[in-house]
Enzyme design. Structure first.
Site, PDB file in Angstrom:
ATOM      1  N   HIS A  13      75.917 -44.831 -22.523  1.00 15.59           N
ATOM      2  CA  HIS A  13      76.228 -43.762 -21.808  1.00 15.59           C
ATOM      3  C   HIS A  13      75.089 -42.677 -21.558  1.00 15.59           C
ATOM      4  O   HIS A  13      74.557 -42.372 -22.536  1.00 15.59           O
ATOM      5  CB  HIS A  13      77.475 -43.078 -22.162  1.00 15.59           C
ATOM      6  N   ASP A  58      85.059 -47.975 -21.146  1.00 15.29           N
ATOM      7  CA  ASP A  58      85.648 -49.221 -20.411  1.00 15.29           C
ATOM      8  C   ASP A  58      85.455 -50.281 -21.311  1.00 15.29           C
ATOM      9  O   ASP A  58      86.089 -51.268 -20.942  1.00 15.29           O
ATOM     10  CB  ASP A  58      84.417 -49.228 -19.215  1.00 15.29           C
TER      11      ASP A  58
HETATM   12  N1  CMC Z   1      73.277 -53.106 -22.892  1.00 17.45           N
HETATM   13  C1  CMC Z   1      71.864 -53.368 -23.445  1.00 17.45           C
HETATM   14  N2  CMC Z   1      70.816 -52.422 -23.212  1.00 17.45           N
HETATM   15  C2  CMC Z   1      71.211 -51.356 -22.650  1.00 17.45           C
HETATM   16  C3  CMC Z   1      72.644 -51.139 -22.517  1.00 17.45           C
HETATM   17  C4  CMC Z   1      73.540 -51.895 -22.251  1.00 17.45           C
HETATM   18  N3  CMC Z   1      74.850 -51.794 -22.001  1.00 17.45           N
HETATM   19  N4  CMC Z   1      72.450 -49.691 -21.796  1.00 17.45           N
HETATM   20  C5  CMC Z   1      71.224 -49.411 -21.938  1.00 17.45           C
HETATM   21  N5  CMC Z   1      70.434 -50.122 -22.606  1.00 17.45           N
HETATM   22  C6  CMC Z   1      69.176 -49.956 -23.012  1.00 17.45           C
HETATM   23  C7  CMC Z   1      68.310 -49.956 -21.777  1.00 17.45           C
HETATM   24  O1  CMC Z   1      67.691 -51.243 -21.609  1.00 17.45           O
HETATM   25  C8  CMC Z   1      67.122 -48.993 -22.262  1.00 17.45           C
HETATM   26  O2  CMC Z   1      66.495 -49.463 -23.243  1.00 17.45           O
HETATM   27  P1  CMC Z   1      64.795 -49.363 -23.289  1.00 17.45           P
HETATM   28  O3  CMC Z   1      64.649 -47.923 -23.689  1.00 17.45           O
HETATM   29  O4  CMC Z   1      64.170 -50.413 -24.132  1.00 17.45           O
HETATM   30  O5  CMC Z   1      64.094 -49.686 -21.774  1.00 17.45           O
HETATM   31  C9  CMC Z   1      67.985 -47.877 -23.074  1.00 17.45           C
HETATM   32  O6  CMC Z   1      68.948 -48.398 -23.476  1.00 17.45           O
HETATM   33  C10 CMC Z   1      68.385 -46.690 -22.269  1.00 17.45           C
HETATM   34  O7  CMC Z   1      69.234 -46.994 -21.191  1.00 17.45           O
HETATM   35  P2  CMC Z   1      69.059 -46.208 -19.661  1.00 17.45           P
HETATM   36  O8  CMC Z   1      69.187 -47.302 -18.546  1.00 17.45           O
HETATM   37  O9  CMC Z   1      67.772 -45.625 -19.421  1.00 17.45           O
HETATM   38  O10 CMC Z   1      70.238 -45.320 -19.926  1.00 17.45           O
HETATM   39  P3  CMC Z   1      70.900 -44.544 -18.756  1.00 17.45           P
HETATM   40  O11 CMC Z   1      71.546 -43.236 -19.719  1.00 17.45           O
HETATM   41  O12 CMC Z   1      70.147 -44.453 -17.562  1.00 17.45           O
HETATM   42  O13 CMC Z   1      72.251 -45.598 -18.534  1.00 17.45           O
HETATM   43  C11 CMC Z   1      74.473 -46.513 -18.420  1.00 17.45           C
HETATM   44  C12 CMC Z   1      73.639 -45.548 -18.949  1.00 17.45           C
HETATM   45  C13 CMC Z   1      75.735 -46.251 -18.797  1.00 17.45           C
HETATM   46  C14 CMC Z   1      74.283 -46.953 -17.005  1.00 17.45           C
HETATM   47  C15 CMC Z   1      73.655 -47.894 -19.296  1.00 17.45           C
HETATM   48  O14 CMC Z   1      74.015 -47.535 -20.520  1.00 17.45           O
HETATM   49  C16 CMC Z   1      74.555 -49.087 -18.540  1.00 17.45           C
HETATM   50  O15 CMC Z   1      74.110 -49.644 -17.832  1.00 17.45           O
HETATM   51  N6  CMC Z   1      75.762 -49.643 -19.448  1.00 17.45           N
HETATM   52  C17 CMC Z   1      76.494 -50.616 -19.086  1.00 17.45           C
HETATM   53  C18 CMC Z   1      77.417 -50.480 -17.995  1.00 17.45           C
HETATM   54  C19 CMC Z   1      78.436 -49.420 -18.439  1.00 17.45           C
HETATM   55  O16 CMC Z   1      79.261 -49.880 -19.578  1.00 17.45           O
HETATM   56  N7  CMC Z   1      78.977 -48.481 -17.823  1.00 17.45           N
HETATM   57  C20 CMC Z   1      79.969 -47.505 -18.023  1.00 17.45           C
HETATM   58  C21 CMC Z   1      79.636 -46.104 -18.320  1.00 17.45           C
HETATM   59  S1  CMC Z   1      81.003 -45.167 -19.079  1.00 17.45           S
HETATM   60  C22 CMC Z   1      81.942 -44.911 -17.877  1.00 17.45           C
HETATM   61  C23 CMC Z   1      81.770 -44.150 -16.679  1.00 17.45           C
HETATM   62  O17 CMC Z   1      81.666 -43.045 -16.940  1.00 17.45           O
HETATM   63  O18 CMC Z   1      81.500 -44.394 -15.639  1.00 17.45           O
END
Ligand code: CMC
Length: 426
Positions: A315, A372
């Site tokens: 998140h 989720d």
């Molecule tokens: N699985 C594996 N690695 C992950 C995941 C995941 N679900 N989420 C983030 N990472 C890794 C990412 O690869 C990165 O690694 P590195 O630093 O080595 O490059 C690090 O963690 C930081 O990720 P980010 O993409 O910069 O983080 P963000 O804050 O921009 O993204 C997120 C947040 C929710 C979009 C992301 O965690 C994600 O895609 N999760 C899966 C989709 C999901 O469950 N979404 C629902 C969110 S909660 C409901 C809502 O409020 O909508």
């Protein structure tokens, strides 16, 4: 400077000063509204990781502590303890309703839940296999053409009518979208039923409004199902400036109709990085297929060269745990025996959870199960099909979007959203 921040441009030695605006909770903010005027430069923050886009009194999140409050009240004091309709009232009116206020609010929403006959025809334009989110978003835009009266926001009557109408009609549109995707007749709202039971009724009832009964003569909507879904609605009701809410505010800033702003929010929510994650969690568990395959997929999620991500993990704001997920995990455990939750999907989900919570990759990146991860399993147990998971998120979130819309509109000096860019082209 006493209450501000100084920035020095080491290229030309000039120093600029900016005020700090205090919050009532959480980080304060540097006021950079005149940054460009003073410095001739833009700030650069794609994804808005450090930018407060508005002032708001509605919802507060402390991502470090795993805290979520609606109008100052911790989510733990609301979920399962007050109904979703009470929470709607709280978000809209900044206070929980008295029994009388709740009764009036509930009755009004029941009466407003029907759709104009003209809108019924819209569903026929969609193919039978249309995803309910596509139909839901389009039908919400169409609502703007049925209710196009001028909204005077100094009149609380106008505002209430507009907000109550969308909150009450979205479940009907969602249920119709689902039934259209199955090619079965629509079921009109039943005003004798509560908000949440009525939604399950419109999804499940047979033509003519008859409910399925089992061999013991039990009706197919159980109290425990209504309570679980009501809690899910409450946990989705608002989440401050997330992607879809930011879209709603941006559309509001152009002066477009509020229902068009909501429809844009629905479109933004559909993506799998946002609300679409709940459907993707179950699709991913189905793809993994067996507990024996879990390790293989965890390895893929950790591989920097593989785009695969564990759906339902991570998140942007919560870096400790998602308090909504904590409540739902408890609910999932309670439902386990009652709703026969011991499925292979649950076993796969539990194994993923166990491994990820103890794995250095996930721990160091603060990746915890989010809301989720659990909604998918609970909604599956409620026999709700995957395609309706994100529409259910929409039903819960509509009150948040419309409350944020009103807050934006009531600001004295609201401006059109118009970010700048760092041009790197020819
Ligand atoms: N699985 C594996 N690695 C992950 C995941 C995941 N679900 N989420 C983030 N990472 C890794 C990412 O690869 C990165 O690694 P590195 O630093 O080595 O490059 C690090 O963690 C930081 O990720 P980010 O993409 O910069 O983080 P963000 O804050 O921009 O993204 C997120 C947040 C929710 C979009 C992301 O965690 C994600 O895609 N999760 C899966 C989709 C999901 O469950 N979404 C629902 C969110 S909660 C409901 C809502 O409020 O909508």
């Amino acid at each position: 400077m006493n209450n501000g921040i100084s920035i020095t441009n080491h290229r030309n030695g000039e120093t600029y000063e900016f005020n700090i605006i205090n919050s009532t909770r959480g980080p304060n903010a540097v006021d950079i509204r005149d940054f460009f005027k003073k410095t001739g430069m833009f700030t650069f923050d794609p994804g808005y990781t450090s930018t407060a886009s508005c002032k708001s009194e509605i919802t507060f999140i402390d991502g470090g502590k795993g805290e979520l409050r609606y109008r100052g009240i911790p989510i733990e004091e609301l979920a399962g303890k007050h109904t979703y309709l009470e929470v709607c009232y709280l978000l809209l009116n900044s206070k929980l309703p008295s029994p009388d206020e709740l009764l009036d609010f509930d009755i009004e929403l029941r009466h407003r839940s029907f759709l104009h006959r003209g809108l019924h025809k819209l569903f026929d334009a969609f193919p039978d296999n249309a995803h309910p989110m596509a139909t839901l978003s389009a039908a919400t835009t169409a609502l703007a053409s049925f209710y196009k009266e001028h909204i005077n926001l100094t009149s609380s009557d106008d505002f209430n009518k507009m907000a109550h109408r969308i909150i009450s009609k979205i479940p009907t549109i969602a249920a119709f979208s689902y039934r259209h995707s199955l090619g079965i007749p629509f079921i009109e709202p039943n005003i004798e039923l509560s908000f949440t039971e009525n939604f399950l009724f419109m999804m499940r009832a047979y033509p003519g409004g008859k409910m399925h009964i089992d061999r013991q003569g039990e009706r197919s909507i159980k109290e425990i199902e209504i309570k679980a879904l009501d809690t899910i609605f409450t946990l989705h009701a608002d989440h401050e400036q997330n992607a879809s809410t930011t879209v709603v505010r941006n559309v509001a800033s152009t002066g477009a109709h509020p229902y068009v702003a909501i429809s844009s929010g629905i479109a933004a929510l559909w993506g799998r990085a946002h609300g679409g994650a709940n459907e993707s969690v179950i699709s991913q568990l189905e793809m993994i297929g067996s507990v024996n395959n879990v390790e293989k997929y965890i390895k893929k999620a950790k591989d920097p060269n593989d785009p695969f991500r564990l759906m339902g993990f991570g998140h942007r704001v919560y870096k400790n745990f998602d308090p909504r997920a904590k409540i739902l995990k408890k609910l999932q455990d309670e439902l386990k025996s009652e709703l026969n939750l011991n499925t292979e999907l649950l076993e796969i989900a539990s194994k993923i959870e166990d491994i990820a919570l103890n794995d250095e990759y996930f721990i160091s990146r603060n990746l915890y199960p989010n809301i989720d991860f659990y909604t998918g399993i609970i909604l599956t147990a409620l026999q709700i099909p995957k395609s309706m998971f994100t529409p259910i998120f929409v039903i819960g979130r509509t009150v948040g979007w419309i409350t944020q819309w009103v807050e934006f509109k009531r600001e004295e000096k609201s401006k059109i959203s118009r970010p700048r860019q760092l041009y790197i082209g020819k």
